[in-house]
Design a protein around this motif. Structure first.
Motif, PDB file in Angstrom:
ATOM      1  N   UNK A 115       0.841  -1.201   0.000  1.00  0.00           N
ATOM      2  CA  UNK A 115       0.000   0.000   0.000  1.00  0.00           C
ATOM      3  C   UNK A 115       0.878   1.253   0.000  1.00  0.00           C
ATOM      4  N   UNK A 116       0.534   2.223  -0.826  1.00  0.00           N
ATOM      5  CA  UNK A 116       1.222   3.507  -0.801  1.00  0.00           C
ATOM      6  C   UNK A 116       2.365   3.643  -1.756  1.00  0.00           C
ATOM      7  N   UNK A 117       2.892   2.545  -2.271  1.00  0.00           N
ATOM      8  CA  UNK A 117       4.006   2.626  -3.208  1.00  0.00           C
ATOM      9  C   UNK A 117       5.219   3.308  -2.605  1.00  0.00           C
ATOM     10  N   UNK A 118       5.860   4.142  -3.393  1.00  0.00           N
ATOM     11  CA  UNK A 118       7.074   4.810  -2.921  1.00  0.00           C
ATOM     12  C   UNK A 118       6.760   5.795  -1.803  1.00  0.00           C
ATOM     13  N   UNK A 119       5.570   6.411  -1.816  1.00  0.00           N
ATOM     14  CA  UNK A 119       5.176   7.317  -0.734  1.00  0.00           C
ATOM     15  C   UNK A 119       5.023   6.556   0.579  1.00  0.00           C
ATOM     16  N   UNK A 120       4.575   5.296   0.498  1.00  0.00           N
ATOM     17  CA  UNK A 120       4.423   4.464   1.680  1.00  0.00           C
ATOM     18  C   UNK A 120       5.756   4.116   2.310  1.00  0.00           C
ATOM     19  N   UNK A 121       6.835   4.250   1.553  1.00  0.00           N
ATOM     20  CA  UNK A 121       8.175   4.072   2.111  1.00  0.00           C
ATOM     21  C   UNK A 121       8.754   5.398   2.589  1.00  0.00           C
ATOM     22  N   UNK A 122       8.560   6.439   1.787  1.00  0.00           N
ATOM     23  CA  UNK A 122       9.156   7.737   2.081  1.00  0.00           C
ATOM     24  C   UNK A 122       8.614   8.362   3.357  1.00  0.00           C
ATOM     25  N   UNK A 123       7.301   8.410   3.514  1.00  0.00           N
ATOM     26  CA  UNK A 123       6.703   9.144   4.637  1.00  0.00           C
ATOM     27  C   UNK A 123       7.109   8.556   5.993  1.00  0.00           C
ATOM     28  N   UNK A 124       6.964   7.232   6.219  1.00  0.00           N
ATOM     29  CA  UNK A 124       7.400   6.697   7.521  1.00  0.00           C
ATOM     30  C   UNK A 124       8.903   6.882   7.761  1.00  0.00           C
ATOM     31  N   UNK A 125       9.726   6.737   6.701  1.00  0.00           N
ATOM     32  CA  UNK A 125      11.161   6.937   6.875  1.00  0.00           C
ATOM     33  C   UNK A 125      11.474   8.372   7.261  1.00  0.00           C
ATOM     34  N   UNK A 126      10.826   9.333   6.635  1.00  0.00           N
ATOM     35  CA  UNK A 126      11.066  10.736   6.948  1.00  0.00           C
ATOM     36  C   UNK A 126      10.676  11.040   8.392  1.00  0.00           C
ATOM     37  N   UNK A 127       9.539  10.505   8.828  1.00  0.00           N
ATOM     38  CA  UNK A 127       9.103  10.715  10.207  1.00  0.00           C
ATOM     39  C   UNK A 127      10.077  10.056  11.185  1.00  0.00           C
ATOM     40  N   UNK A 128      10.501   8.829  10.873  1.00  0.00           N
ATOM     41  CA  UNK A 128      11.420   8.111  11.759  1.00  0.00           C
ATOM     42  C   UNK A 128      12.739   8.854  11.907  1.00  0.00           C
ATOM     43  N   UNK A 129      13.289   9.351  10.804  1.00  0.00           N
ATOM     44  CA  UNK A 129      14.550  10.066  10.866  1.00  0.00           C
ATOM     45  C   UNK A 129      14.394  11.409  11.580  1.00  0.00           C
ATOM     46  N   UNK A 130      13.256  12.065  11.382  1.00  0.00           N
ATOM     47  CA  UNK A 130      13.004  13.294  12.122  1.00  0.00           C
ATOM     48  C   UNK A 130      12.949  13.053  13.621  1.00  0.00           C
TER      49      UNK A 130
END
Length: 411
Positions: A314-329
């Motif tokens: 679910x979510x494709x590349x956005x489904x990977x990008x958004x959680x990673x960005x939040x985690x790194x933040x």
């Protein structure tokens, strides 16, 4: 009126001195992230040249991280005994030499071995820079300076893949190590002329193996210090898990090119940097332990989202990008506070204490980074699972840390 006029110039001088410390130490510390991240876009090319698999290429990253970890345990006590500047300059010179050897590596095994040496040399920069901060600042001020340092050195992981991609336009992966060699030489000159010794002779500790072992034994008996150091190591491991697996997930899993990958990496690095700059503002209103705890919970939930979205597609590349960005933040709200808490307990042995912090950060990170490659998957499931496991253990350790009286008083 006279009093205010008199203190104004001194305050301005202090601010200028602090800004110089942040800029110079930030430039020096940036060599580590550059050495780690600049060659990430070349991972597929390295695998192709040496006919290696994903896990073998990731071992060159593991070698760097393990060198950074073990080197700090040796260089930390040396910096307490001989001052900060001599180990720093020696480490920069050896880093330049190791970069040249990487440039001419004839096999993946040789490259991994020389990366170990390169990491060992880089440890001198990392441990002495952190000790220099503790030599000159105390308490919450350490967290604020570390946050500012991460602004400067945070530009390195943001720009490193982009720089590496640009080098790959006119060279192969070997050219990246030529650039790193030149950077190390330039930093030697910067350290010689722009950095002063921060540990006077009267504060230095004996240069004896027995004394070093005794110092480490004393530090490791402090359960709260050890738990804080382990938290820093586990949170750093989650970040290195992302670093080691990102190129394969995005370039092979989602089919993005080298230039697009550099942009993705830069966005996530920006989230990390932004969080470190918000951190000092949060510390004005909230306790340092509360900031760290909430951030770690946010990172853990983001890792869980990576597993679920990666498994379901679910979510494709956005489904990977958004959680990673939040985690790194969220990680950016933990990274500068961990050394502030840990070093506040042992300022008399800042070099050795910083060495344990660095050893656990890079040691745990180096051990966990290749786990993602072992799954031989281009989805975010292994990445999220490894990140989530590390963050979960860190949260359990946070329960122990929050019970410590000195920690409660500090933050």
């Amino acid at each position: 009126m006279t009093s205010r006029a008199a203190t104004g110039p001194r305050s301005t001088t202090r601010r200028a001195g602090t800004a110089q410390i942040v800029l110079v130490l930030g430039a020096l510390i940036a060599l580590g992230p550059l050495s780690i991240d600049m060659y990430l876009p070349a991972f597929p090319g390295i695998a192709e040249e040496f006919s290696s698999n994903e896990a073998s290429v990731q071992l060159t990253l593991t070698g760097m991280l393990l060198g950074l970890a073990t080197g700090q345990l040796i260089i930390g006590p040396l910096s307490d005994a001989f001052g900060r500047k001599r180990p720093l300059l020696t480490g920069l010179a050896v880093h330049a030499l190791a970069s040249v050897l990487c440039l001419f590596a004839p096999s993946i095994e040789m490259l991994a071995g020389v990366r170990l040496l390169q990491g060992f040399a880089g440890a001198a920069v990392s441990v002495t820079a952190m000790a220099m901060v503790r030599d000159q600042f105390e308490g919450i001020a350490v967290a604020r300076i570390m946050s500012r340092l991460m602004l400067v050195m945070g530009a390195a992981p943001m720009l490193a893949p982009t720089l590496g991609s640009q080098v790959l336009r006119w060279s192969d992966w070997r050219g990246i190590f030529g650039v790193l060699a030149a950077a190390a030489v330039a930093l030697v000159m910067l350290a010689v002329f722009a950095l002063r010794e921060t540990l006077p002779p009267e504060r230095r500790r004996p240069a004896r193996i027995g004394a070093s072992i005794s110092t480490y034994r004393s530090l490791l008996r402090d359960r709260a210090f050890l738990a804080i150091a382990l938290i820093g190591g586990l949170m750093m491991a989650s970040m290195f898990t992302y670093i080691s697996g990102a190129s394969f997930v995005f370039q092979e899993g989602f089919g993005v090119g080298e230039q697009e990958f550099a942009i993705i990496f830069g966005v996530n690095a920006f989230a990390l940097i932004l969080a470190t700059q918000i951190n000092p503002l949060l510390l004005r209103r909230f306790r340092i332990m509360d900031v760290m705890t909430v951030a770690m919970i946010g990172a853990g939930l983001s890792a869980l989202a990576l597993v679920v979205l990666g498994a379901t597609g679910v979510g494709g590349i956005a489904g990977a990008m958004i959680p990673l960005t939040v985690a790194l933040g969220c990680g950016g709200l933990v990274a500068p506070n961990t050394p502030a808490l840990a070093l506040s307990r042992h300022g008399e042995a800042a070099g050795s204490a910083a060495a344990i912090l660095g050893f656990l950060q890079f040691g745990i990170g180096g051990a966990m980074a290749p786990v993602v490659g072992a799954f031989d998957s281009t989805t975010t499931v292994p990445m999220g699972a490894v990140m989530g496991s590390a963050i979960g253990i860190a949260l359990l350790l946070m329960v122990l840390v929050r019970r410590d009286e000195q920690v409660r008083t500090f933050g």
